[in-house]
Design an enzyme around this catalytic site. Structure first.
Site, short mmCIF file in Angstrom:
data_model
loop_
_atom_site.label_atom_id
_atom_site.label_comp_id
_atom_site.label_asym_id
_atom_site.label_seq_id
_atom_site.Cartn_x
_atom_site.Cartn_y
_atom_site.Cartn_z
CG ASP A 48 1.86 -10.70 -7.30
OD1 ASP A 48 0.85 -10.74 -6.57
OD2 ASP A 48 2.00 -11.40 -8.32
N PRO A 49 4.27 -8.34 -4.35
CG PRO A 49 4.60 -9.29 -2.23
CD PRO A 49 3.84 -9.49 -3.51
#
Length: 302
Positions: free
Chosen positions: A47-48
């Site tokens: 995930d970012p």
């Protein structure tokens, strides 16, 4: 005449310690640019806002990506107790809260139910497909999704430290398809206090370890310079979970042509998957059948 691909032929793995605030695909694009490489991909999205190991495969190493993504992975993560969010992480909106706080013993006792073969419902904001669309896109539109539980193998889940009343650090080792956010969500529900992931870091995946990774900023510092190639790891690092077989030099061309070839004696069952090398050079991945390897993926020589 086939059109020649742009860029350099770069084969191997570049391990990046991904910082928060950037997507996995953006990291891959930056690696490809920095090395002027023809082909690149990664072995498992982060995930970012997650950090840690992002393994970028280049050239022929992309053929080994499935063997890394299918393997075991380890994460450390901090959970925020007392709050549930709509994304199951700190990026979402708080949707439930509780003043209840479990003891360390409560947490340790609850972790046992998440070890072994378990079933896990993905977060509403996840990349699973629902009627051809990504769940997170539907969730952003306000849809409440009825996602099906998925099988997951968890080798270990333990409490690393209790940071304070509201936060605890855990370590997870699991197989393919695990959502750490779902672990935090379900653990909070089990403890009767709600919980979500505050920070997440991947520390290893199969034989690939964040301790061997470089900082993302080094890509800018060494972009287009030969020094960056010194940080490449061999493509066979992605095959650590497969047995290695050897063949004689006379068999090399058969494999390169995609044909079965004789290999050295191996303690394998008929139909087992393995990879083959000759004089230290990886040649192919294939299926072992009665003294031969039948190649499914062939590595193109330099």
């Amino acid at each position: 005449m086939a059109r020649r691909k742009k860029g350099n032929r770069v084969n191997g793995w570049l391990l990046i310690d991904k910082p928060a605030g950037i997507t996995s695909s953006a990291v891959v694009n930056k690696v490809k640019w920095a090395l002027n490489a023809q082909k690149a991909g990664h072995a498992g999205t982060l995930d970012p806002e997650a950090t840690g190991l992002l393994a970028v495969a280049l050239g022929e190493a992309t053929k080994t990506v499935p063997y890394v993504t299918d393997g075991m992975k380890a994460y450390t993560f901090i959970i925020r107790l007392g709050q549930a969010t709509n994304t199951d992480d700190a990026e979402g909106e708080v949707i439930s809260a509780s003043d209840t706080r479990p003891t360390d013993t409560d947490i340790e006792q609850a972790l046992g139910q998440f070890i072994g073969d378990i079933q896990q419902i993905p977060p509403q904001f996840s990349a699973v497909r629902v009627d051809g669309q990504r769940a997170y896109k539907l969730a952003r539109d306000g849809e409440e999704l009825d996602l099906h539980a998925r099988d997951l193998f968890v080798e270990d889940l333990k409490l690393v430290s209790r940071i304070d009343d509201d936060h605890a650090e855990l370590e997870l080792i699991c197989g393919k398809g695990g959502y750490v956010r779902a672990i935090a969500r379900d653990l909070g529900a089990s403890l009767g206090c709600f919980a979500h992931v505050k920070t997440l870091r991947r520390i290893w995946s199969c034989a690939l370890d964040v301790e061997d990774a470089i900082q993302f900023t080094l890509l800018d510092e060494l972009a287009k310079q030969p020094e960056l190639l010194e940080y490449l790891h061999p493509l066979e690092l992605g095959l650590a979970d497969l047995p290695e077989l050897h063949c004689r030099i006379e068999e090399v061309q058969k494999l390169r042509n995609g044909n079965p070839a004789m290999v050295t004696h191996a303690d394998l069952e008929y139909g087992d998957e393995a990879w083959v090398s000759c004089n230290g050079e990886p040649l192919a991945i294939g299926t072992y059948k009665a003294g031969q390897i039948h190649p499914s993926r062939v590595f193109v020589p330099e």
